[in-house]
Scaffold this motif. Structure first.
Motif, PDB file in Angstrom:
ATOM      1  N   ALA A 154      14.851  -0.071   7.373  1.00 29.34           N
ATOM      2  CA  ALA A 154      14.622  -1.499   7.553  1.00 29.34           C
ATOM      3  C   ALA A 154      13.527  -2.065   6.666  1.00 29.34           C
ATOM      4  CB  ALA A 154      14.267  -1.786   9.015  1.00 29.34           C
ATOM      5  N   HIS A 155      12.766  -1.214   5.970  1.00 29.72           N
ATOM      6  CA  HIS A 155      11.625  -1.698   5.220  1.00 29.72           C
ATOM      7  C   HIS A 155      11.682  -1.256   3.764  1.00 29.72           C
ATOM      8  CE1 HIS A 155      10.200  -1.769   9.434  1.00 29.72           C
ATOM      9  NE2 HIS A 155       9.524  -2.827   9.039  1.00 29.72           N
ATOM     10  N   ASP A 156      11.301  -2.157   2.872  1.00 28.91           N
ATOM     11  CA  ASP A 156      11.224  -1.823   1.454  1.00 28.91           C
ATOM     12  C   ASP A 156       9.876  -1.217   1.084  1.00 28.91           C
ATOM     13  OD1 ASP A 156      13.807  -2.678   0.718  1.00 28.91           O
ATOM     14  OD2 ASP A 156      13.149  -4.761   0.721  1.00 28.91           O
ATOM     15  N   ASP A 157       8.872  -1.400   1.943  1.00 29.42           N
ATOM     16  CA  ASP A 157       7.538  -0.870   1.683  1.00 29.42           C
ATOM     17  C   ASP A 157       7.379   0.454   2.426  1.00 29.42           C
ATOM     18  OD1 ASP A 157       4.886  -0.275   1.348  1.00 29.42           O
ATOM     19  OD2 ASP A 157       4.151  -2.283   1.826  1.00 29.42           O
ATOM     20  N   LEU A 158       7.751   1.545   1.759  1.00 27.08           N
ATOM     21  CA  LEU A 158       7.712   2.845   2.411  1.00 27.08           C
ATOM     22  C   LEU A 158       6.292   3.286   2.725  1.00 27.08           C
ATOM     23  CD1 LEU A 158      10.390   5.104   0.676  1.00 27.08           C
ATOM     24  CD2 LEU A 158      10.321   4.336   3.047  1.00 27.08           C
ATOM     25  N   LYS A 159       5.338   2.903   1.882  1.00 25.82           N
ATOM     26  CA  LYS A 159       3.963   3.343   2.141  1.00 25.82           C
ATOM     27  C   LYS A 159       3.458   2.757   3.457  1.00 25.82           C
ATOM     28  CE  LYS A 159      -0.561   4.144   0.200  1.00 25.82           C
ATOM     29  NZ  LYS A 159      -1.460   4.080  -0.970  1.00 25.82           N
ATOM     30  N   THR A 160       3.745   1.487   3.718  1.00 26.71           N
ATOM     31  CA  THR A 160       3.340   0.872   4.981  1.00 26.71           C
ATOM     32  C   THR A 160       4.030   1.545   6.152  1.00 26.71           C
ATOM     33  OG1 THR A 160       2.886  -1.251   3.920  1.00 26.71           O
ATOM     34  CG2 THR A 160       3.309  -1.277   6.292  1.00 26.71           C
ATOM     35  N   TYR A 161       5.308   1.869   5.980  1.00 29.17           N
ATOM     36  CA  TYR A 161       6.067   2.544   7.036  1.00 29.17           C
ATOM     37  C   TYR A 161       5.440   3.902   7.372  1.00 29.17           C
ATOM     38  CZ  TYR A 161       9.640   5.506   9.106  1.00 29.17           C
ATOM     39  OH  TYR A 161      10.287   6.397   9.912  1.00 29.17           O
ATOM     40  N   VAL A 162       5.157   4.721   6.341  1.00 28.56           N
ATOM     41  CA  VAL A 162       4.592   6.050   6.582  1.00 28.56           C
ATOM     42  C   VAL A 162       3.172   5.931   7.134  1.00 28.56           C
ATOM     43  CG1 VAL A 162       3.947   8.252   5.534  1.00 28.56           C
ATOM     44  CG2 VAL A 162       6.059   7.107   4.834  1.00 28.56           C
ATOM     45  N   ALA A 163       2.385   4.995   6.603  1.00 24.13           N
ATOM     46  CA  ALA A 163       1.019   4.798   7.094  1.00 24.13           C
ATOM     47  C   ALA A 163       1.023   4.460   8.587  1.00 24.13           C
ATOM     48  CB  ALA A 163       0.324   3.702   6.295  1.00 24.13           C
ATOM     49  N   ALA A 164       2.008   3.693   9.034  1.00 20.95           N
ATOM     50  CA  ALA A 164       2.109   3.361  10.455  1.00 20.95           C
ATOM     51  C   ALA A 164       2.402   4.603  11.288  1.00 20.95           C
ATOM     52  CB  ALA A 164       3.193   2.306  10.677  1.00 20.95           C
ATOM     53  N   ARG A 165       3.242   5.510  10.770  1.00 24.25           N
ATOM     54  CA  ARG A 165       3.528   6.740  11.508  1.00 24.25           C
ATOM     55  C   ARG A 165       2.270   7.611  11.585  1.00 24.25           C
ATOM     56  NH1 ARG A 165       7.016   3.700  11.038  1.00 24.25           N
ATOM     57  NH2 ARG A 165       5.863   3.006  12.857  1.00 24.25           N
ATOM     58  N   LEU A 166       1.479   7.659  10.511  1.00 18.43           N
ATOM     59  CA  LEU A 166       0.229   8.422  10.525  1.00 18.43           C
ATOM     60  C   LEU A 166      -0.731   7.845  11.564  1.00 18.43           C
ATOM     61  CD1 LEU A 166      -0.406   8.882   6.685  1.00 18.43           C
ATOM     62  CD2 LEU A 166       0.555  10.570   8.267  1.00 18.43           C
ATOM     63  N   SER A 167      -0.855   6.525  11.568  1.00 22.65           N
ATOM     64  CA  SER A 167      -1.759   5.867  12.510  1.00 22.65           C
ATOM     65  C   SER A 167      -1.343   6.145  13.952  1.00 22.65           C
ATOM     66  CB  SER A 167      -1.784   4.367  12.234  1.00 22.65           C
ATOM     67  OG  SER A 167      -2.617   3.693  13.149  1.00 22.65           O
ATOM     68  N   GLU A 168      -0.046   6.074  14.226  1.00 21.21           N
ATOM     69  CA  GLU A 168       0.450   6.332  15.583  1.00 21.21           C
ATOM     70  C   GLU A 168       0.125   7.754  16.039  1.00 21.21           C
ATOM     71  OE1 GLU A 168       4.323   3.371  15.059  1.00 21.21           O
ATOM     72  OE2 GLU A 168       4.574   5.547  15.101  1.00 21.21           O
ATOM     73  N   ALA A 169       0.095   8.690  15.082  1.00 21.06           N
ATOM     74  CA  ALA A 169      -0.180  10.093  15.405  1.00 21.06           C
ATOM     75  C   ALA A 169      -1.666  10.426  15.342  1.00 21.06           C
ATOM     76  CB  ALA A 169       0.599  11.006  14.454  1.00 21.06           C
ATOM     77  N   GLY A 170      -2.497   9.443  14.980  1.00 18.10           N
ATOM     78  CA  GLY A 170      -3.932   9.685  14.888  1.00 18.10           C
ATOM     79  C   GLY A 170      -4.327  10.521  13.689  1.00 18.10           C
ATOM     80  N   VAL A 171      -3.561  10.428  12.615  1.00 22.73           N
ATOM     81  CA  VAL A 171      -3.822  11.202  11.407  1.00 22.73           C
ATOM     82  C   VAL A 171      -4.459  10.295  10.357  1.00 22.73           C
ATOM     83  CG1 VAL A 171      -2.794  12.577   9.557  1.00 22.73           C
ATOM     84  CG2 VAL A 171      -1.885  12.741  11.879  1.00 22.73           C
ATOM     85  N   ALA A 172      -5.485  10.783   9.682  1.00 23.63           N
ATOM     86  CA  ALA A 172      -6.158   9.995   8.652  1.00 23.63           C
ATOM     87  C   ALA A 172      -5.220   9.736   7.488  1.00 23.63           C
ATOM     88  CB  ALA A 172      -7.409  10.728   8.162  1.00 23.63           C
ATOM     89  N   GLY A 173      -5.243   8.501   6.999  1.00 22.64           N
ATOM     90  CA  GLY A 173      -4.456   8.125   5.837  1.00 22.64           C
ATOM     91  C   GLY A 173      -5.323   7.376   4.855  1.00 22.64           C
ATOM     92  N   GLY A 174      -4.759   6.370   4.244  1.00 18.48           N
ATOM     93  CA  GLY A 174      -5.525   5.539   3.331  1.00 18.48           C
ATOM     94  C   GLY A 174      -5.505   5.980   1.890  1.00 18.48           C
ATOM     95  N   GLY A 175      -4.827   7.103   1.603  1.00 16.96           N
ATOM     96  CA  GLY A 175      -4.736   7.607   0.239  1.00 16.96           C
ATOM     97  C   GLY A 175      -3.310   7.639  -0.248  1.00 16.96           C
ATOM     98  N   PRO A 176      -3.046   8.373  -1.324  1.00 14.85           N
ATOM     99  CA  PRO A 176      -1.699   8.426  -1.895  1.00 14.85           C
ATOM    100  C   PRO A 176      -0.668   9.016  -0.924  1.00 14.85           C
ATOM    101  CG  PRO A 176      -3.331   9.314  -3.428  1.00 14.85           C
ATOM    102  CD  PRO A 176      -4.019   9.141  -2.124  1.00 14.85           C
ATOM    103  N   ILE A 177       0.533   8.493  -0.991  1.00 15.66           N
ATOM    104  CA  ILE A 177       1.676   9.065  -0.289  1.00 15.66           C
ATOM    105  C   ILE A 177       2.727   9.355  -1.347  1.00 15.66           C
ATOM    106  CG2 ILE A 177       3.515   8.672   1.385  1.00 15.66           C
ATOM    107  CD1 ILE A 177       1.581   6.881   2.919  1.00 15.66           C
ATOM    108  N   ARG A 178       3.132  10.593  -1.447  1.00 12.74           N
ATOM    109  CA  ARG A 178       4.051  11.029  -2.494  1.00 12.74           C
ATOM    110  C   ARG A 178       5.317  11.580  -1.871  1.00 12.74           C
ATOM    111  NH1 ARG A 178      -1.381  13.440  -4.995  1.00 12.74           N
ATOM    112  NH2 ARG A 178      -2.084  11.490  -5.975  1.00 12.74           N
ATOM    113  N   LEU A 179       6.443  11.035  -2.292  1.00 11.22           N
ATOM    114  CA  LEU A 179       7.746  11.352  -1.708  1.00 11.22           C
ATOM    115  C   LEU A 179       8.533  12.260  -2.648  1.00 11.22           C
ATOM    116  CD1 LEU A 179      10.178  10.951   0.207  1.00 11.22           C
ATOM    117  CD2 LEU A 179      10.614   8.776  -0.965  1.00 11.22           C
ATOM    118  N   LEU A 180       8.974  13.399  -2.106  1.00 14.58           N
ATOM    119  CA  LEU A 180       9.837  14.321  -2.838  1.00 14.58           C
ATOM    120  C   LEU A 180      11.256  14.133  -2.337  1.00 14.58           C
ATOM    121  CD1 LEU A 180       9.812  16.771  -4.900  1.00 14.58           C
ATOM    122  CD2 LEU A 180       9.796  18.240  -2.869  1.00 14.58           C
TER     123      LEU A 180
END
Length: 267
Positions: A67-93
Motif C-alpha cells: 500500500a505504500h511507495d515509501d518503503l523506508k517509512t514502512y520498515v521504520a514503522a515496523r522497527l518502532s512497533e518492535a522497539g528496535v532502534a532505527g534512524g539509519g540506512p535500510i537496505r533491501l536485498l
C-alpha cells in the motif's frame, strides 16, 4: 561512483531431508538497494526503471504491505512497533522485475541505526497465493558476523511443509559477498535448508545488462521452477498440508541466537 547499492550474483540451493530427500540448485542475481539511494539510482541507470515497464524495474508496492511507495517509512514503522532502534540506512536485498514480471519468495531488509550499526533484519516472505508475511529480528550490539537468528514458522508457504516448524537464519550481511542460509527445523532436526550465496558487482547498466543476458527470465524462471519442483515432489509421494488462515499479525518477532545454538552453517 559512490553508494552502497550493488548487484549480487550466485547460486540458490534448496535441499529437503525428510520425509524424502529432494534438492535443486540454480543461479540468480539480486539487487541490494539502499532505500535512500533510489532516486539517484533511477536517475543514473537506464536499465532499472522506477515502477515502469522496462528491461528491469523496481516497484515499492511489490514489497511491504502493498500500500505504500515509501518503503523506508514502512520498515521504520515496523522497527518502532518492535522497539528496535532505527534512524539509519535500510537496505533491501531482492530480485527486480524483469520485462515487467516480478516474484520474490524472500526479500531481506538490513536495518541500521543512526550510527550505521545493523540493528535488525526483516525477512519478507511471499507465497504463490499472493500473500506475504514478515519476520523481524533484532541484532543486539550491532550484530555479529554471521548473524544467526530464529523465529517460529507462522506463514503458509508450501503445501508440502507442516506449520509446526522453526526457522533458523544464518546471514553474512552484504559486503564483498552476501550469504543467507535458512534452515527449517522440526523437533527432531533439519527438514529443509535453502541458501543464497552472492558475489558483489557494481550496480551499473553494463552489469545489469550482463546479468540479464545470463539470466534472461530471472523472476519467471523462479516461479516456474517452484511449480516444476512441486510436480517432482508430488511424484515422490509427498503429502499435502492444508492452507491455514493468515496470522493475526503481519509481522512475527524472532530472536538472535549464538552460533553454538543454531546448528546452521553457510554454503
Amino acid at each position: 561512483m559512490t553508494g552502497v547499492s550493488a548487484l549480487y550474483v550466485g547460486p540458490v540451493m534448496h535441499r529437503r531431508f525428510k520425509p524424502k530427500t529432494h534438492a535443486l540448485n540454480y543461479r540468480v542475481f539480486m539487487l541490494l538497494l539502499d532505500l535512500d539511494e533510489l532516486p539517484d539510482l533511477f536517475a543514473r541507470l537506464r536499465l532499472l526503471r522506477a515502477g515502469r515497464f522496462g528491461l528491469m524495474s523496481f516497484r515499492a508496492r511489490d514489497h511491504g504491505d502493498k500500500a505504500h511507495d515509501d518503503l523506508k517509512t514502512y520498515v521504520a514503522a515496523r522497527l518502532s512497533e518492535a522497539g528496535v532502534a532505527g534512524g539509519g540506512p535500510i537496505r533491501l536485498l531482492c530480485m527486480p522485475r524483469v520485462l515487467g514480471y516480478g516474484f520474490n519468495p524472500l526479500s531481506v531488509y538490513f536495518c541500521h541505526d543512526a550510527e550505521g550499526r545493523l540493528t535488525a533484519i526483516l525477512y519478507e516472505v511471499r507465497n504463490t497465493f499472493g500473500q506475504r508475511h514478515s519476520y523481524l529480528i533484532a541484532t543486539p550490539d550491532g550484530g555479529p558476523d554471521p548473524v544467526q537468528q530464529t523465529a517460529p514458522k507462522r506463514f503458509y508457504v508450501s503445501p508440502f511443509m507442516d506449520m509446526d516448524l522453526t526457522y533458523v537464519f544464518d546471514v553474512a550481511p552484504p559486503g564483498e559477498d552476501v550469504k543467507i542460509t535458512i534452515q527449517v527445523r522440526d523437533e527432531a532436526g533439519p527438514v529443509l535448508t535453502a541458501a543464497f550465496a552472492g558475489h558483489r558487482r557494481a550496480l551499473t547498466d553494463h552489469a545489469l545488462f550482463h546479468a540479464w543476458l545470463t539470466h534472461p527470465l530471472l523472476t519467471l524462471k523462479v516461479l516456474l521452477g517452484i511449480h516444476w519442483e512441486a510436480i517432482r515432489i508430488v511424484a515422490k509421494g509427498f503429502r499435502f498440508h492444508g492452507k491455514p488462515p493468515l496470522p493475526a499479525s503481519p509481522v512475527t518477532i524472532g530472536t538472535t541466537l549464538t552460533p553454538s545454538r543454531t546448528g546452521a552453517s553457510h554454503v
